[in-house]
Every structure is written in structure tokens, then in C-alpha cells.
Design an enzyme around this catalytic site. Structure first.
Site, PDB file in Angstrom:
ATOM      1  N   ASP A 276       0.860  -1.175   0.000  1.00  0.00           N
ATOM      2  CA  ASP A 276       0.000   0.000   0.000  1.00  0.00           C
ATOM      3  C   ASP A 276       0.903   1.233   0.000  1.00  0.00           C
ATOM      4  OD1 ASP A 276      -2.246   1.664   0.140  1.00  0.00           O
ATOM      5  OD2 ASP A 276      -3.256   0.363   1.564  1.00  0.00           O
ATOM      6  N   GLU A 474     -10.755   6.502   4.669  1.00  0.00           N
ATOM      7  CA  GLU A 474      -9.736   5.845   5.478  1.00  0.00           C
ATOM      8  C   GLU A 474      -9.785   6.302   6.938  1.00  0.00           C
ATOM      9  OE1 GLU A 474      -5.974   4.991   3.527  1.00  0.00           O
ATOM     10  OE2 GLU A 474      -6.787   5.767   1.650  1.00  0.00           O
TER      11      GLU A 474
END
Length: 620
Positions: A276, A474
């Protein structure tokens, strides 16, 4: 499409080995490096032999038009394919989020977020949505989407709950197959490479903390969180993104057992693993050490948008010193090149000359109609007292609420920017919920909440109040626990929840949208029945609002086609959505290190069809 049981064909294997044998170490490390478009020029693609470029959420070229994207992807592709004594011609692979349509690009169709698609449980529709997404991604010259998210979200405090299809692993498994099959249909011509994410357990972190720690034994990790990846691999997934989160205290990005022993060896995943964004940074205080840990654990490609040159320098040093073996480098590059070949990248022309470049159907009515159907099927009717729904198209309808006429809010996060946007200005081709209502009912009137007090009962038959969350993404959408103390509006309250978040202070709708209850009360006290539409990325505590409303609809984050909601409210389509997450009756309390418990108000599978419970859909 390459399947798990077939592997890569001999032609691909032979071609990859031939390439590998002629590659220098800098060329190999370049293939393992993914930069961000804003930090890397086309010339640097050639100079450093870069294998991949991404657009981070909200990162777009120039005016964010189709031609701007094609000009950019052409430039990167041409640089990667320049062949001379210093550089081998290996096409880059360009990646974008693409998690609910081609959501970075102006005028793209924005589908409901996964939590809404989960409520539809229409897997044929999901596959069709994925195909449309692939076409709109191909239209801008992009090859790869970081989707689907296979998180099995277990705690609504998590800011990424809306990216999860369901809390039920069986349902997530079915969505994994449908999304990947749709995205990669005719992969070498009209599809895009899928990327299952995030490996592993990101939906089960303690207290729903983004990038947190999933505290489970192996049996539960496999039972709840790993099973969808078997389906993903069987469906042909050739890239998997590693999770920021940890498993029992150990970061997934450095977890050799999970990345290599389990995923690559036990599960026989044939593709490549990508980190990521800056995901290895937390493996060690010294980035040099973090690089070696990530590579040796089994990550093949590294998303390093800010410090990619440093990554290349450090990895080169590790190979020269022997702290990373050349065999590990070759394995990573072999996987990357094999996937590029399987995806047809070596055979495709430059992006602007591909079949779907600047496709006439980008943002078209054809695509929007599919998104509109998805909106219709995602809506879950929680209450319909006295069969107030559907509303007559001749009724005098008052429309109000924070999310009534705000396309940015109804699209949510990861839409034109990372955290989403506010308002309608950036969505000229989209339809707000209010605009959809007005198109079907000429008598409808939009009234700001500030003017509700002046409304007269005799002027309206019914009110539609559209409330809920504002965009977030997020960890900035987390609603987090603290140590046995809950705070709401800065006041300590008995309980176990935590503090501020981008969307409010608790899971209570009254805290997230303070005007909602006041508006509903004002209208009810005037004798006007209220239909409440909740726009949110997760189930919320709604008891007061639900009790006062004649009807209540969970609309999730419907995306760009708000007209799909009006279709169902006015009876042009029927309610069919069913909860893929259970709905809480009361506040969620921490019961142990990882789990939460609450009384269930509505179970998974609940959903009314104008007052009649629909049969429970079960996952096979």
C-alpha cells in the site's frame, strides 16, 4: 484470463525467462518500483526503468479531461517502450483506485460504494458494474485498478466500512468473484487488471482503527478474512495489495509467513504483491532497513510515491551487500513480468490507440442507467408505516436535509479527491437526490432546513428529509475508542467509545447530523408525515429519527445517479435491497480486545418491500 489451476502458459514463462536473463539489476529494481504521476516525469520512467505509475486518490493531469489522461499515459508508455543499450522495452502498468467507477476522472459514472452494492446482492449486476468500470478506466489509457476491497468489516467505527461489501464472509466471497470476473473480462483487450485488497484482516482491527491490529487466532483469521482471497485467486486475480494493518502485533507488510508461506505457497497465488502507499515505512525507523524487510517478506512491487529514488538506492545496496538475495529480486520481477504479459500489455499499442481510448460511452446514459439500477437495488427500506411509500407523483412534497441536493455528499470519499468533495459543481452530468425527485414530481419543493419553521401543514402532503454523513476516507473517517471513556460533544459519558472523527463524535445520527432530528420533529409536529433517507457509509444509531419517521430508508452512498432513489420512492421501481450488515439497536461496547457487541435492531437480510419483509438471501 489466467486461472489458478492453469498457471501461466509456456509462452509467457519462456518470454519472461528470456527477458530476465538480459536485465540488469537497475532494470529489475525499476520493475519493482511504482511512482506517483506528480513525482515522476516521463523521462525518469526511461532513466530509472520504472515498472509502474499510479494516480493517488484525487491526482489527475491538467484539466482532468479524457485527452489529458491519454496524453499523460501515452507519454509514460512511450518512455517505457524506448529500447536502446541502456533500457529494455517493457511497458509500464498504470494504476488507479477505481473503487466505485473511474472515480478520479471528471464526468465518470460513480457507482454506489461497496456497502450499497452489498445490499443489492445482485451478482450479475455487480459483474456488469465491474465491466462498465473497466471500460471507463480503459478510456483514459489505464490498465489496472486497486479493486475490489475484500475487507470483512467487523466494527462500524472503521472509516473504511463503506468499502466493505458485508460483515458476512460468505457474501464477500461471492462479491470477490463477481467483481474480478467483471473487471478482467477480455483482459487482453477490454478489461483491466484487478487488485484484491488488503491482505489481510484490515476489516477486523481492534476497535475498528484504520491501520490497526487484528487480534485473532489463525483459525478465525482464515475463517473470516482469508476465505475471500481463495475466491479472488480462483476468479483470476493476479495482483494483491498488502494491508497497512497488523496481525497480532506484527505488521502485514513485513509478515513473511502471511505473504510468502500462506499466500504464495499454500494458496499458490501466481501473481505479484504490491505494498500500500508508503506501506513499508512503519516496518522500521530507518527506511533502509524497512526496504529489506518488505522485500524479504515477499512484497514484489512497492508503492513509493514520495521516496521512490531512495527506495531504488536502498534496494540496490541491499542486493550488493547480500541482505536481499538476487533470487528474491528475480522472483519479484518474474511475477511482475508474467502478469504484464498475461494482461496483454506487451501486445497493446500506446494508450491513445487502443480500442476503448476516449470511448464514446464514457459517462454515457448507457453506463449511467446501470449505475441507476444499482442505486435502486441498493436501497434498504427499514420502515414503511401505513404504506406511505411509494409516494404519489402528484403529491405535494417538501424536500429538505443536509444531503438533499449535494452530489459530493452522496458520492462519499474517493471521488475526485481522496476525502471526497462538497457540492454539485464538479458533477455536471450527475443527478442529486433532489434533482431526481423534481424530475418525477413537479410539485416537489426544496426548502432549506433553516426555513422549515415557517412551513405550513396545509401546503404539503409529505416531507422527504435527506440526512446523514459528509464525505470521508480511510482513517479520517474513523470513530475511535479510548480507554473506557466515551466522549460526545466534548462531554464525558458513561460508556466505552471515543472521540472526534471526520463524520462526527459517535455512531449516533444525532451527533453526525445535528439538524436531522430537529428538522424531523418540526415537520412531525406540524402534522406532515416524514420519509427519512439516510446517506451514510455505515449503519448508524437512528432510534429517535426512526421512531418519528413514517418511513425510513438506508440509501448508503449512492454515487452520481441520485435519480435511482427517486425511482423507488415514487414507485417506478420497487425496494429489493437487504442489509449486508446488521443494524445496531444501541451503542457498541467493547467486549474484549477485538470484538464489539450490541443488540441487533435489524439483522443481515432485513429489508421491506413497501411494508412486506422480503425472503432472506443466503450466500451459497
Amino acid at each position: 484470463m489466467v486461472k489458478l489451476n492453469s498457471g501461466f502458459n509456456q509462452q509467457i514463462i519462456d518470454h519472461v525467462e528470456t527477458l530476465l536473463s538480459s536485465m540488469t539489476l537497475p532494470q529489475k529494481i525499476g520493475q519493482m518500483t511504482q511512482t506517483e504521476r506528480s513525482t515522476c516525469s516521463a523521462e525518469e520512467i526511461y532513466q530509472y526503468h520504472i515498472g509502474s505509475v499510479l494516480s493517488a486518490a484525487g491526482s489527475a493531469p491538467s484539466n482532468n479531461e479524457l485527452q489529458d489522461w491519454l496524453d499523460m499515459t501515452d507519454a509514460y508508455w512511450l518512455a517505457s517502450m524506448k529500447a536502446d543499450e541502456n533500457h529494455l522495452a517493457i511497458p509500464i502498468i498504470y494504476g488507479v483506485d477505481g473503487i466505485h467507477g473511474n472515480n478520479n476522472v471528471k464526468d465518470a459514472v460513480i457507482f454506489p460504494h461497496n456497502i450499497g452494492l452489498g445490499a443489492s446482492a445482485d451478482f450479475e449486476l455487480i459483474e456488469n458494474i465491474a465491466r462498465v468500470t473497466a471500460k471507463e478506466v480503459c478510456a483514459v489509457g489505464v490498465d489496472w485498478v486497486f479493486s475490489p476491497n475484500l475487507a470483512v468489516a467487523q466494527d462500524y467505527h472503521w472509516g473504511r466500512t463503506y468499502e466493505s461489501f458485508s460483515e458476512d464472509t460468505n457474501l464477500v466471497c461471492q462479491f470477490a468473484s463477481a467483481m474480478i470476473t467483471g473487471l478482467q473480462t477480455d483482459l487482453t483487450h477490454y478489461g483491466v487488471l484487478a487488485c484484491a485488497k488488503h491482505w489481510i484482516g484490515d476489516g477486523g482491527t481492534k476497535h475498528g482503527i484504520d491501520q490497526g491490529d487484528t487480534l485473532l487466532d489463525w483459525q478465525d483469521l482464515e475463517r473470516i478474512h482469508i476465505r475471500p482471497y481463495y475466491q479472488a485467486i480462483e476468479a483470476g486475480a493476479l495482483s494483491i495489495m498488502v494491508s497497512f494493518s497488523s496481525w497480532n502485533g506484527d505488521k502485514c507488510h513485513g509478515h513473511g509467513h502471511l505473504l510468502t508461506s500462506v499466500l504464495k505457497q499454500k494458496m499458490q497465488f501466481p501473481g505479484f504483491l504490491i505494498s500500500d502507499m508508503q506501506g513499508i515505512d512503519d516496518l522500521a525507523a530507518d527506511f533502509y532497513l524497512a526496504v529489506a524487510q518488505g522485500v524479504n517478506a515477499g512484497i514484489d512491487m512497492f508503492m513509493v510515491p514520495d521516496n521512490w529514488k531512495e527506495f531504488i538506492e536502498h534496494l540496490s545496496a541491499h542486493v550488493e551487500l547480500g541482505t536481499v538475495s538476487i533470487e528474491r529480486i528475480n522472483d519479484a520481477v518474474r511475477r511482475i513480468l508474467s502478469v504484464k504479459m498475461a494482461a496483454g500489455l506487451f501486445d497493446k499499442p500506446q494508450p491513445s490507440k487502443r480500442a476503448l481510448a476516449k470511448d464514446a460511452n464514457f459517462g454515457s446514459k448507457l453506463h449511467r442507467d446501470i449505475a441507476r439500477e444499482a442505486v435502486q437495488k441498493s436501497l434498504v427500506l427499514l420502515k414503511n408505516q401505513h404504506a406511505i411509500l411509494p409516494i404519489s407523483k402528484q403529491a405535494r412534497v417538501l424536500v429538505t436535509g443536509t444531503n438533499a441536493d449535494n452530489i459530493g455528499h452522496q458520492c462519499g470519499g474517493f471521488t475526485l479527491s481522496w476525502q471526497g468533495i462538497d457540492g454539485n459543481q464538479e458533477f455536471p452530468a450527475a443527478t442529486s437526490i433532489w434533482q431526481g425527485i423534481k424530475a418525477l414530481n413537479a410539485n416537489a419543493e426544496l426548502i432549506p432546513e433553516s426555513k422549515i419553521a415557517a412551513v405550513k401543514q396545509q401546503d404539503f402532503d409529505v416531507a422527504i428529509v435527506i440526512v446523514g454523513e459528509r464525505p470521508y476516507a480511510e482513517g479520517l473517517g474513523d470513530i475511535r475508542y479510548s480507554d473506557n471513556v466515551m466522549f460526545e460533544s466534548g462531554k464525558q459519558i458513561n460508556g466505552k467509545l471515543q472521540i472526534q472523527s471526520a463524520s462526527g463524535n459517535s455512531l449516533a445520527l444525532s451527533m453526525i447530523d445535528p439538524l436531522a432530528m430537529k428538522t424531523i420533529d418540526l415537520l412531525v409536529n406540524k402534522g406532515i408525515p416524514v420519509v427519512t433517507l439516510l446517506v451514510s457509509g455505515r449503519p448508524l444509531l437512528i432510534n429517535p429519527e426512526l421512531d418519528q419517521s413514517a418511513a425510513f430508508v438506508a440509501a448508503w452512498l449512492p454515487g452520481s445517479e441520485g435519480a435511482g432513489i427517486a425511482d423507488v420512492i415514487f414507485g417506478d421501481a420497487s425496494f429489493s435491497g437487504q442489509l449486508s450488515f446488521s443494524w445496531p439497536e444501541n451503542s457498541l461496547d467493547a467486549t474484549d480486545a477485538n470484538n464489539v457487541s450490541y443488540q441487533i435492531k435489524f439483522p443481515i437480510g432485513y429489508g421491506l418491500t413497501y411494508g412486506t419483509p422480503t425472503p432472506l438471501k443466503t450466500a451459497s
